[in-house]
Design a protein around this motif. Structure first.
Motif, short mmCIF file in Angstrom:
data_model
loop_
_atom_site.label_atom_id
_atom_site.label_comp_id
_atom_site.label_asym_id
_atom_site.label_seq_id
_atom_site.Cartn_x
_atom_site.Cartn_y
_atom_site.Cartn_z
N ASP A 143 59.08 -100.93 -58.22
CA ASP A 143 59.19 -102.38 -58.18
C ASP A 143 58.69 -102.93 -56.85
OD1 ASP A 143 61.19 -101.86 -56.39
OD2 ASP A 143 62.74 -103.00 -57.44
N SER A 144 58.83 -104.25 -56.69
CA SER A 144 58.27 -104.90 -55.51
C SER A 144 58.92 -104.46 -54.21
CB SER A 144 58.39 -106.42 -55.65
OG SER A 144 59.76 -106.80 -55.78
N VAL A 145 60.21 -104.08 -54.25
CA VAL A 145 60.89 -103.63 -53.04
C VAL A 145 60.23 -102.37 -52.49
CG1 VAL A 145 63.04 -102.72 -52.10
CG2 VAL A 145 63.10 -104.67 -53.65
N ILE A 146 60.03 -101.39 -53.35
CA ILE A 146 59.42 -100.13 -52.92
C ILE A 146 57.95 -100.33 -52.58
CG2 ILE A 146 58.76 -97.82 -53.72
CD1 ILE A 146 61.47 -97.74 -55.20
N ARG A 147 57.25 -101.13 -53.37
CA ARG A 147 55.83 -101.36 -53.10
C ARG A 147 55.64 -102.01 -51.73
NH1 ARG A 147 55.80 -103.56 -58.33
NH2 ARG A 147 55.34 -105.61 -57.45
N SER A 148 56.42 -103.05 -51.44
CA SER A 148 56.21 -103.77 -50.20
C SER A 148 56.75 -103.02 -48.99
CB SER A 148 56.87 -105.16 -50.28
OG SER A 148 58.26 -105.04 -50.46
N ARG A 149 57.85 -102.28 -49.17
CA ARG A 149 58.48 -101.60 -48.03
C ARG A 149 57.77 -100.30 -47.68
NH1 ARG A 149 59.64 -99.68 -44.15
NH2 ARG A 149 61.66 -99.29 -43.15
N ILE A 150 57.29 -99.58 -48.70
CA ILE A 150 56.70 -98.27 -48.43
C ILE A 150 55.18 -98.28 -48.60
CG2 ILE A 150 56.82 -95.80 -48.97
CD1 ILE A 150 59.59 -96.25 -50.08
N GLY A 151 54.69 -99.08 -49.53
CA GLY A 151 53.24 -99.23 -49.60
C GLY A 151 52.56 -98.66 -50.82
N TYR A 152 53.29 -98.40 -51.90
CA TYR A 152 52.66 -97.90 -53.12
C TYR A 152 51.94 -99.04 -53.84
CZ TYR A 152 55.45 -93.67 -52.49
OH TYR A 152 56.02 -92.53 -51.99
N LEU A 153 50.82 -98.73 -54.47
CA LEU A 153 50.05 -99.73 -55.19
C LEU A 153 50.73 -100.10 -56.49
CD1 LEU A 153 46.44 -98.25 -54.75
CD2 LEU A 153 47.46 -100.16 -53.49
N ASP A 154 50.54 -101.33 -56.91
CA ASP A 154 51.06 -101.83 -58.18
C ASP A 154 50.05 -101.47 -59.28
OD1 ASP A 154 52.52 -103.13 -60.11
OD2 ASP A 154 51.87 -105.14 -59.53
N SER A 155 49.98 -100.19 -59.59
CA SER A 155 48.97 -99.70 -60.53
C SER A 155 49.38 -98.32 -61.02
CB SER A 155 47.61 -99.59 -59.83
OG SER A 155 47.66 -98.59 -58.82
N ASN A 156 48.63 -97.81 -61.98
CA ASN A 156 48.88 -96.45 -62.47
C ASN A 156 48.76 -95.43 -61.34
OD1 ASN A 156 49.38 -97.26 -65.09
ND2 ASN A 156 47.29 -96.88 -65.80
N VAL A 157 47.79 -95.64 -60.48
CA VAL A 157 47.59 -94.72 -59.35
C VAL A 157 48.81 -94.75 -58.43
CG1 VAL A 157 46.22 -94.26 -57.27
CG2 VAL A 157 45.08 -94.85 -59.41
N GLY A 158 49.29 -95.95 -58.12
CA GLY A 158 50.47 -96.08 -57.27
C GLY A 158 51.70 -95.47 -57.91
N TYR A 159 51.85 -95.70 -59.21
CA TYR A 159 53.02 -95.15 -59.90
C TYR A 159 52.97 -93.63 -59.92
CZ TYR A 159 56.68 -94.30 -63.26
OH TYR A 159 57.85 -93.84 -63.86
N THR A 160 51.81 -93.09 -60.23
CA THR A 160 51.67 -91.63 -60.28
C THR A 160 52.00 -91.01 -58.93
OG1 THR A 160 49.97 -91.78 -62.00
CG2 THR A 160 50.06 -89.73 -60.73
N ARG A 161 51.54 -91.64 -57.85
CA ARG A 161 51.81 -91.13 -56.51
C ARG A 161 53.31 -91.18 -56.20
NH1 ARG A 161 49.33 -90.77 -51.39
NH2 ARG A 161 50.85 -89.70 -50.08
N PHE A 162 53.94 -92.29 -56.54
CA PHE A 162 55.37 -92.44 -56.28
C PHE A 162 56.17 -91.45 -57.11
CE2 PHE A 162 59.43 -94.96 -56.93
CZ PHE A 162 59.97 -94.59 -55.71
N LEU A 163 55.81 -91.28 -58.37
CA LEU A 163 56.51 -90.32 -59.23
C LEU A 163 56.39 -88.91 -58.68
CD1 LEU A 163 58.09 -89.82 -61.87
CD2 LEU A 163 55.89 -89.58 -63.03
N GLN A 164 55.20 -88.53 -58.24
CA GLN A 164 55.00 -87.20 -57.65
C GLN A 164 55.84 -87.04 -56.39
OE1 GLN A 164 50.74 -87.27 -57.09
NE2 GLN A 164 50.32 -86.42 -59.13
N ASP A 165 55.87 -88.07 -55.56
CA ASP A 165 56.66 -88.01 -54.33
C ASP A 165 58.15 -87.87 -54.64
OD1 ASP A 165 54.38 -88.19 -52.81
OD2 ASP A 165 54.65 -90.31 -52.29
N CYS A 166 58.62 -88.58 -55.66
CA CYS A 166 60.04 -88.49 -56.03
C CYS A 166 60.38 -87.10 -56.54
CB CYS A 166 60.39 -89.55 -57.07
SG CYS A 166 60.55 -91.22 -56.38
#
Length: 204
Positions: A143-166
């Motif tokens: 969501d916007s909190v994680i995107r703005s605070r950490i810097g993940y893109l609001d896209s499939n690429v950003g989601y995939t990266r965040f999911l992998q990191d988690c």
């Protein structure tokens, strides 16, 4: 194993002989309290998970599908959007949930979120919330909190990266001696995301 988890960009620090950009750090010992605060803030998450389990077992009845989407919207403070999402029609919503679940079970979470995002006015963030409740052990919320605070893109690429990191963080936490064994054994990837979310929100 004791360590500090580090996530994404800024400020610059030296790690393993290289300059790295880090935005947030998270010690394993913080996780229990972060999860506790998340449960207090989002009461009813367990009931929405149970609703999703029943929905999947029942093969996505239309009325239950609508009630599930409404419950996710309400929990995520987006209940005002439900009436606009509902115009897609119960049958289409049920089919979208079924297709998303099939994609998740097939190992393609981003395809699932893409399917859900096509529902009118649901949006990427709430699509990830829906996916998280359909499969808490495989999906996270971006969501916007994680995107703005950490810097993940609001896209499939950003989601995939965040999911992998988690998932990487989940593996590290499961090995941490700073956590009680009962918590280590019960942690899911959605719990890691919840802890990251609370830390990001509290540091905004």
């Amino acid at each position: 194993m004791s360590f500090v988890l580090v996530l994404m960009t800024m400020p610059v620090v030296r790690l393993d002989g290289q300059l790295s950009f880090i935005r947030m750090s998270l010690a394993p010992c913080e996780v229990p309290k972060l999860l506790e605060r998340h449960r207090d803030r989002y009461k009813g998450s367990d009931k929405v998970e149970q609703r999703a389990t029943k929905l999947i077992a029942g093969n996505f009845p239309v009325a239950d599908s609508l009630a599930f989407i409404e419950a996710v919207c309400k929990l995520g403070r987006g209940q005002r959007n439900f009436s606009r999402i509902e115009v897609a029609g119960g049958a289409r919503i049920a089919q979208s949930l079924a297709s998303a679940t099939k994609a998740i079970e097939g190992g393609d979470v981003t395809l699932a979120i893409g399917e859900l995002s096509r529902l009118p006015h649901l949006g990427f963030s709430f699509a990830s919330k829906v996916a998280r409740f359909l499969a808490p052990d495989k999906c996270v919320v971006l969501d916007s909190v994680i995107r703005s605070r950490i810097g993940y893109l609001d896209s499939n690429v950003g989601y995939t990266r965040f999911l992998q990191d988690c998932f990487q963080l989940l593996q590290l936490l499961q090995q941490s001696s700073d956590l009680e064994s009962t918590l280590r054994d019960s942690l899911r990837v959605c719990d890691v995301e919840a802890a990251v979310f609370m830390k990001a929100k509290e540091e905004q």
